[in-house]
Design an enzyme around this catalytic site. Structure first.
Site, mmCIF file in Angstrom:
data_model
loop_
_atom_site.group_PDB
_atom_site.id
_atom_site.type_symbol
_atom_site.label_atom_id
_atom_site.label_comp_id
_atom_site.label_asym_id
_atom_site.label_seq_id
_atom_site.Cartn_x
_atom_site.Cartn_y
_atom_site.Cartn_z
ATOM 1 N N LYS A 27 -7.839 12.473 -3.984
ATOM 2 C CA LYS A 27 -8.345 11.322 -4.744
ATOM 3 C C LYS A 27 -8.245 11.693 -6.224
ATOM 4 O O LYS A 27 -9.131 12.346 -6.779
ATOM 5 C CB LYS A 27 -9.800 11.041 -4.356
ATOM 6 C CG LYS A 27 -10.457 9.897 -5.126
ATOM 7 C CD LYS A 27 -10.113 8.561 -4.534
ATOM 8 C CE LYS A 27 -10.916 7.446 -5.210
ATOM 9 N NZ LYS A 27 -10.749 6.155 -4.543
ATOM 10 N N ASP A 76 -13.616 -2.449 -1.727
ATOM 11 C CA ASP A 76 -14.425 -2.081 -0.567
ATOM 12 C C ASP A 76 -13.727 -2.314 0.774
ATOM 13 O O ASP A 76 -14.381 -2.551 1.795
ATOM 14 C CB ASP A 76 -15.747 -2.863 -0.589
ATOM 15 C CG ASP A 76 -16.609 -2.498 -1.785
ATOM 16 O OD1 ASP A 76 -16.666 -1.297 -2.107
ATOM 17 O OD2 ASP A 76 -17.206 -3.403 -2.391
ATOM 18 N N GLY A 108 -12.158 -0.091 2.505
ATOM 19 C CA GLY A 108 -12.346 1.059 3.392
ATOM 20 C C GLY A 108 -11.280 2.129 3.256
ATOM 21 O O GLY A 108 -10.931 2.795 4.234
ATOM 22 N N LYS A 109 -10.770 2.342 2.044
ATOM 23 C CA LYS A 109 -9.692 3.313 1.830
ATOM 24 C C LYS A 109 -10.104 4.741 2.170
ATOM 25 O O LYS A 109 -9.325 5.496 2.740
ATOM 26 C CB LYS A 109 -9.204 3.255 0.384
ATOM 27 C CG LYS A 109 -8.585 1.949 -0.052
ATOM 28 C CD LYS A 109 -8.005 2.037 -1.443
ATOM 29 C CE LYS A 109 -9.020 2.430 -2.498
ATOM 30 N NZ LYS A 109 -10.128 1.448 -2.629
ATOM 31 N N PRO A 115 -12.085 0.082 14.379
ATOM 32 C CA PRO A 115 -13.098 -0.780 14.992
ATOM 33 C C PRO A 115 -14.422 -0.705 14.248
ATOM 34 O O PRO A 115 -14.711 0.277 13.559
ATOM 35 C CB PRO A 115 -13.220 -0.211 16.411
ATOM 36 C CG PRO A 115 -12.737 1.186 16.322
ATOM 37 C CD PRO A 115 -11.692 1.207 15.247
ATOM 38 N N TYR A 116 -15.216 -1.737 14.394
ATOM 39 C CA TYR A 116 -16.514 -1.797 13.716
ATOM 40 C C TYR A 116 -17.372 -0.597 14.093
ATOM 41 O O TYR A 116 -17.470 -0.211 15.256
ATOM 42 C CB TYR A 116 -17.244 -3.087 14.105
ATOM 43 C CG TYR A 116 -18.649 -3.153 13.552
ATOM 44 C CD1 TYR A 116 -18.884 -3.459 12.216
ATOM 45 C CD2 TYR A 116 -19.753 -2.890 14.381
ATOM 46 C CE1 TYR A 116 -20.173 -3.510 11.703
ATOM 47 C CE2 TYR A 116 -21.043 -2.941 13.879
ATOM 48 C CZ TYR A 116 -21.254 -3.250 12.540
ATOM 49 O OH TYR A 116 -22.526 -3.296 12.047
#
Length: 245
Positions: free
Chosen positions: A37, A12, A14-15, A203-204
């Site tokens: 993918k 998890d 964030g790929k 960034p978030y």
């Protein structure tokens, strides 16, 4: 012919988000890389057929049809087990052939791995890192930006260095809106201890799905990234043929 591999410190990190953003970042700098993918677990039913969630994210964000996964499984678990439950064996040679085929028709291919480095692809213990080593493509390592990332990231870097895998750079992902001072120190320590450069940070985002659908919000995510790091890595990586021993 260019291939860029996107991996993460774990499942998890964030790929998929990173793959979309890097694709647009490269496009803004004149390079057209198509995301791919090849192995997806946790398939979902969409319009009457099984679909790969990560590829659906590519298509929604980038607005164009994307290559289908070579191996698509319903159970959300390690690829080797998902394949076993579906009575299928993942053929790693087929994965490499698929990447080769895409490189003939596109300027570049961005391969998103499944999980982290030591996720097994086969029951014999052939892992994602084994395939990465065979591909000889530069790798972007996606890591969390907050507390706990130093150990996980350095271990992943060490594992790739031990295999002679070219690390293109690090991409940090602020998933939990951590303290800026902690994030800055994490990045500084990891780059100092590993000698691997940081491309930048995602960034978030309060709603990452909404961000991926908004061109301007996506640009803000990568506006401070260092393109020269990726450019140099791709120049080096292009000298090695995909799958060359």
């Amino acid at each position: 012919m260019s291939v860029l591999f996107i991996t993460g410190t774990d499942t998890d990190a964030g790929k998929t988000v990173a793959t979309v953003l890097i694709s647009e970042f490269l496009a803004d700098n004149g390079l057209n890389f198509i995301p791919f993918k090849p192995v997806q677990t946790g398939a979902v039913l969409h319009n009457g057929s099984l679909s790969a969630p990560d590829i659906m994210t590519y298509e929604l964000s980038l607005g164009i049809k994307q290559p289908v996964a070579e191996f698509l499984f319903t159970t959300p678990c390690s690829p080797h087990l998902a394949a076993k439950l579906d009575h299928v064996q993942i053929d790693t040679n087929k994965l490499t052939l698929s990447v080769n085929k895409l490189t003939r028709n596109h300027q570049g291919v961005m391969v998103e791995g499944a999980g982290g480095l030591f996720v097994p692809l086969t029951s014999e213990g052939y892992c994602m890192i084994d395939w990465m080593e065979e591909l000889k493509a530069p790798v972007v390592l996606v890591a969390r930006a907050g507390v706990g990332t130093i150990n996980h990231t350095l271990l992943s870097i060490e594992a790739m260095k031990n295999r002679g895998i070219q690390i293109a750079g690090l991409l940090f992902n602020d998933l939990a809106q951590d303290e800026p001072e902690i994030i800055a120190d994490n990045i500084q320590m990891i780059t100092k201890m590993s000698g691997v450069s940081a491309i930048g940070m995602i960034p978030y985002q309060q709603d990452i799905q909404q961000t991926l659908l908004d061109r301007e919000k996506k640009k803000k995510c990568y506006e401070k990234w260092d393109y020269t790091i990726l450019e140099e890595a791709l120049q080096i990586g292009s000298k090695s043929a995909v799958g060359e021993k």
